[in-house]
Design a protein around this motif. Structure first.
Motif, PDB file in Angstrom:
ATOM      1  N   GLN A 107     -11.516 -40.171  24.140  1.00  0.00           N
ATOM      2  CA  GLN A 107     -12.489 -40.844  24.991  1.00  0.00           C
ATOM      3  C   GLN A 107     -12.034 -40.950  26.445  1.00  0.00           C
ATOM      4  OE1 GLN A 107     -15.435 -41.674  23.806  1.00  0.00           O
ATOM      5  NE2 GLN A 107     -14.904 -41.172  21.690  1.00  0.00           N
ATOM      6  N   LEU A 108     -10.781 -40.655  26.724  1.00  0.00           N
ATOM      7  CA  LEU A 108     -10.236 -40.818  28.079  1.00  0.00           C
ATOM      8  C   LEU A 108     -10.800 -39.730  28.984  1.00  0.00           C
ATOM      9  CD1 LEU A 108      -8.271 -42.700  29.590  1.00  0.00           C
ATOM     10  CD2 LEU A 108      -6.456 -41.044  29.095  1.00  0.00           C
ATOM     11  N   ARG A 109     -11.668 -40.121  29.904  1.00  0.00           N
ATOM     12  CA  ARG A 109     -12.487 -39.164  30.645  1.00  0.00           C
ATOM     13  C   ARG A 109     -11.668 -38.194  31.508  1.00  0.00           C
ATOM     14  NH1 ARG A 109     -15.413 -41.385  27.312  1.00  0.00           N
ATOM     15  NH2 ARG A 109     -17.266 -42.636  27.822  1.00  0.00           N
ATOM     16  N   PHE A 110     -10.514 -38.644  32.001  1.00  0.00           N
ATOM     17  CA  PHE A 110      -9.745 -37.805  32.923  1.00  0.00           C
ATOM     18  C   PHE A 110      -8.472 -37.247  32.288  1.00  0.00           C
ATOM     19  CE2 PHE A 110      -8.868 -42.322  33.680  1.00  0.00           C
ATOM     20  CZ  PHE A 110      -7.525 -42.372  33.345  1.00  0.00           C
ATOM     21  N   ALA A 111      -8.390 -37.263  30.952  1.00  0.00           N
ATOM     22  CA  ALA A 111      -7.168 -36.825  30.273  1.00  0.00           C
ATOM     23  C   ALA A 111      -6.784 -35.403  30.662  1.00  0.00           C
ATOM     24  CB  ALA A 111      -7.335 -36.934  28.762  1.00  0.00           C
ATOM     25  N   SER A 112      -7.770 -34.508  30.700  1.00  0.00           N
ATOM     26  CA  SER A 112      -7.471 -33.102  31.038  1.00  0.00           C
ATOM     27  C   SER A 112      -7.029 -32.950  32.487  1.00  0.00           C
ATOM     28  CB  SER A 112      -8.698 -32.224  30.775  1.00  0.00           C
ATOM     29  OG  SER A 112      -9.795 -32.635  31.587  1.00  0.00           O
ATOM     30  N   GLU A 113      -7.430 -33.895  33.333  1.00  0.00           N
ATOM     31  CA  GLU A 113      -7.070 -33.823  34.750  1.00  0.00           C
ATOM     32  C   GLU A 113      -5.591 -34.135  34.973  1.00  0.00           C
ATOM     33  OE1 GLU A 113      -9.359 -32.988  37.064  1.00  0.00           O
ATOM     34  OE2 GLU A 113     -10.959 -32.894  35.556  1.00  0.00           O
ATOM     35  N   ILE A 114      -5.008 -34.959  34.113  1.00  0.00           N
ATOM     36  CA  ILE A 114      -3.637 -35.420  34.377  1.00  0.00           C
ATOM     37  C   ILE A 114      -2.600 -34.840  33.409  1.00  0.00           C
ATOM     38  CG2 ILE A 114      -4.546 -37.584  35.318  1.00  0.00           C
ATOM     39  CD1 ILE A 114      -3.475 -38.989  32.780  1.00  0.00           C
ATOM     40  N   LYS A 115      -3.019 -34.058  32.432  1.00  0.00           N
ATOM     41  CA  LYS A 115      -2.086 -33.634  31.380  1.00  0.00           C
ATOM     42  C   LYS A 115      -0.950 -32.746  31.888  1.00  0.00           C
ATOM     43  CE  LYS A 115      -4.651 -29.563  29.767  1.00  0.00           C
ATOM     44  NZ  LYS A 115      -5.258 -28.908  28.593  1.00  0.00           N
ATOM     45  N   ASP A 116      -1.143 -32.065  33.024  1.00  0.00           N
ATOM     46  CA  ASP A 116      -0.101 -31.180  33.545  1.00  0.00           C
ATOM     47  C   ASP A 116       0.662 -31.779  34.720  1.00  0.00           C
ATOM     48  OD1 ASP A 116      -0.704 -29.137  31.686  1.00  0.00           O
ATOM     49  OD2 ASP A 116      -2.362 -28.447  32.945  1.00  0.00           O
ATOM     50  N   THR A 117       0.511 -33.074  34.949  1.00  0.00           N
ATOM     51  CA  THR A 117       1.165 -33.700  36.104  1.00  0.00           C
ATOM     52  C   THR A 117       2.664 -33.848  35.876  1.00  0.00           C
ATOM     53  OG1 THR A 117       0.654 -35.888  35.188  1.00  0.00           O
ATOM     54  CG2 THR A 117      -0.881 -34.981  36.825  1.00  0.00           C
ATOM     55  N   THR A 118       3.406 -33.868  36.969  1.00  0.00           N
ATOM     56  CA  THR A 118       4.858 -34.046  36.878  1.00  0.00           C
ATOM     57  C   THR A 118       5.331 -35.358  37.496  1.00  0.00           C
ATOM     58  OG1 THR A 118       5.179 -32.786  38.919  1.00  0.00           O
ATOM     59  CG2 THR A 118       5.289 -31.559  36.837  1.00  0.00           C
ATOM     60  N   THR A 119       4.483 -36.012  38.300  1.00  0.00           N
ATOM     61  CA  THR A 119       4.859 -37.280  38.917  1.00  0.00           C
ATOM     62  C   THR A 119       3.755 -38.313  38.733  1.00  0.00           C
ATOM     63  OG1 THR A 119       3.891 -36.834  41.097  1.00  0.00           O
ATOM     64  CG2 THR A 119       6.139 -36.015  40.702  1.00  0.00           C
TER      65      THR A 119
END
Length: 312
Positions: A274-286
Motif C-alpha cells: 500500500q506504500l504509494r512511493f515504495a518503488s520511488e525509494i527502493k534504490d536509494t543509498t542515503t
C-alpha cells in the motif's frame, strides 16, 4: 483467544526486534522482548539510531552498523546503550545493534541482511512508537514518515518468512491524519494483513517492566525524555486529556488516552503493497535521497482530503 500475531510467534526461534523510525522506537519493543524471552526464544535487538555512533567507541561490524556493548562509551543521547544497561540489571544480555540514520534503503537492507545471516533470524518485528509507519503517502499529514518508510522498504526485501510491524501510541503525534490512519488499518484488515491488537497494561509483567524502563531512561537521559514513551506510560497509568508527563510538551496541547497503550500488529508485506512511493525509494543509498523523493512524490500526487474522526 490469542491474536494471530502471538500465535505465529510460537513457531519462531530467532527473532530480531528493531526500531523502525529511530530514536526511542526500540523502547517499545522491550515488552515483546521480555515476553519472547519468557518463551525461551532467542531475541536480537536493533535500532535506527540518532546517536553519534562514531563517538561511542562501538565496533562497526558492518557498513553503518554498530554493535552496542557494555564497553560502549556513554553519551548524553544514547538510548540503545541505556536500554542495554537496564537489561543487564535484569540479567539479560542480548546482542544490540544500531544503524546509522544516514543510510538509504539499499545499505540498510544490506545491514539487516548481515544481522539476519549472523544470527539465523527467522522472524523480524519492526517497532514504531506512534503510527506514522501506517501512513501510505497520500494522506494530508504524514508525520515523520521518512525513517519509518526506509525501514519498511528495506526489511520487506529480507529473505525471511515472518516480517511484522508493531505500532503503539495512537494519537501521540500531532502532525498525522488520524482519520486516514484508521482508514489505512481498515485497508490492511481487508487485505488480510492485520494481525490483531492488544493493550499494554501496568498489571502485566511486561507492562510493569516497560514503565520501569521509561522511568530509568528519564533518570539517565534527563535532557532527552521521550514524548512518546512517557505518553504511553501515562496512558497505562490512566491519565487522560491534556496531561504533560515531560516538560518537552509544556507548550502544546496533549491528548493522552487509553488508545495510546494499544499495540497494533501487521504484516510488512501488506504495508509495502500500500506504500504509494515504495518503488520511488527502493534504490536509494542515503536518507537524504529518500527525503527528497518523498517530498517530490507528495508534491506531484493528490492527497486524500483531511477528515476529522466523527465521534461526538
Amino acid at each position: 483467544m490469542q491474536i494471530p500475531f502471538i500465535q505465529e510467534l510460537t513457531i519462531s526461534n530467532s527473532i530480531l526486534i528493531a526500531g523502525a523510525g529511530g530514536g526511542f522506537d526500540i523502547v517499545h519493543g522491550l515488552p515483546l522482548y521480555l515476553y519472547l524471552r519468557s518463551l525461551d526464544k532467542k531475541v536480537v535487538l536493533a535500532n535506527l539510531s540518532f546517536t553519534e555512533l562514531q563517538q561511542s567507541e562501538c565496533t562497526e561490524v558492518f557498513a553503518g552498523t554498530y554493535q552496542i556493548t557494555g564497553q560502549s562509551k556513554s553519551l548524553a543521547y544514547f538510548p540503545e546503550k541505556n536500554i542495554l544497561n537496564w537489561l543487564y540489571c535484569r540479567n539479560e544480555s542480548p546482542s544490540m545493534y544500531a544503524f546509522s540514520n544516514e543510510m538509504g534503503v539499499v545499505p540498510l537492507w544490506e545491514a539487516y541482511s548481515y544481522i539476519v545471516d549472523s544470527h539465523a533470524i527467522d522472524t523480524l518485528i519492526l517497532i514504531d512508537g506512534g503510527t506514522d509507519s501506517l501512513m501510505f503517502g497520500d494522506e494530508t499529514k504524514v508525520g515523520t514518515i521518512v525513517e519509518d518508510s526506509c525501514s519498511i522498504v528495506a526489511t520487506s526485501e529480507l529473505s525471511i518468512d515472518r516480517k511484522y510491524l508493531a505500532a503503539i501510541g495512537f494519537g501521540v503525534e500531532h502532525n498525522i491524519d488520524h482519520h486516514s490512519c484508521l482508514e489505512n488499518i481498515a485497508t490492511l484488515i481487508k487485505t488480510g494483513n492485520y494481525m490483531g491488537a492488544l493493550s499494554l497494561t501496568d498489571s502485566m509483567p511486561e507492562g510493569k517492566a516497560y514503565i520501569d524502563l521509561v522511568e530509568y531512561l528519564n533518570a539517565t537521559m534527563t535532557e532527552h525524555e521521550s514524548i512518546v514513551s512517557n505518553s504511553v506510560a501515562s496512558a497505562m497509568h490512566g491519565e487522560f486529556g491534556d496531561f504533560h508527563p515531560t516538560k518537552r510538551t509544556q507548550n502544546s496541547v496533549q491528548f493522552i488516552s487509553p488508545l495510546m497503550s494499544i499495540f497494533w500488529f501487521f504484516r510488512i508485506e501488506g504495508i509495502i503493497a500500500q506504500l504509494r512511493f515504495a518503488s520511488e525509494i527502493k534504490d536509494t543509498t542515503t536518507m537524504y535521497e529518500i527525503t527528497k523523493k518523498i517530498q517530490k512524490f507528495r508534491y506531484l500526487n493528490k492527497h486524500r482530503s483531511y477528515k476529522n474522526i466523527p465521534l461526538k
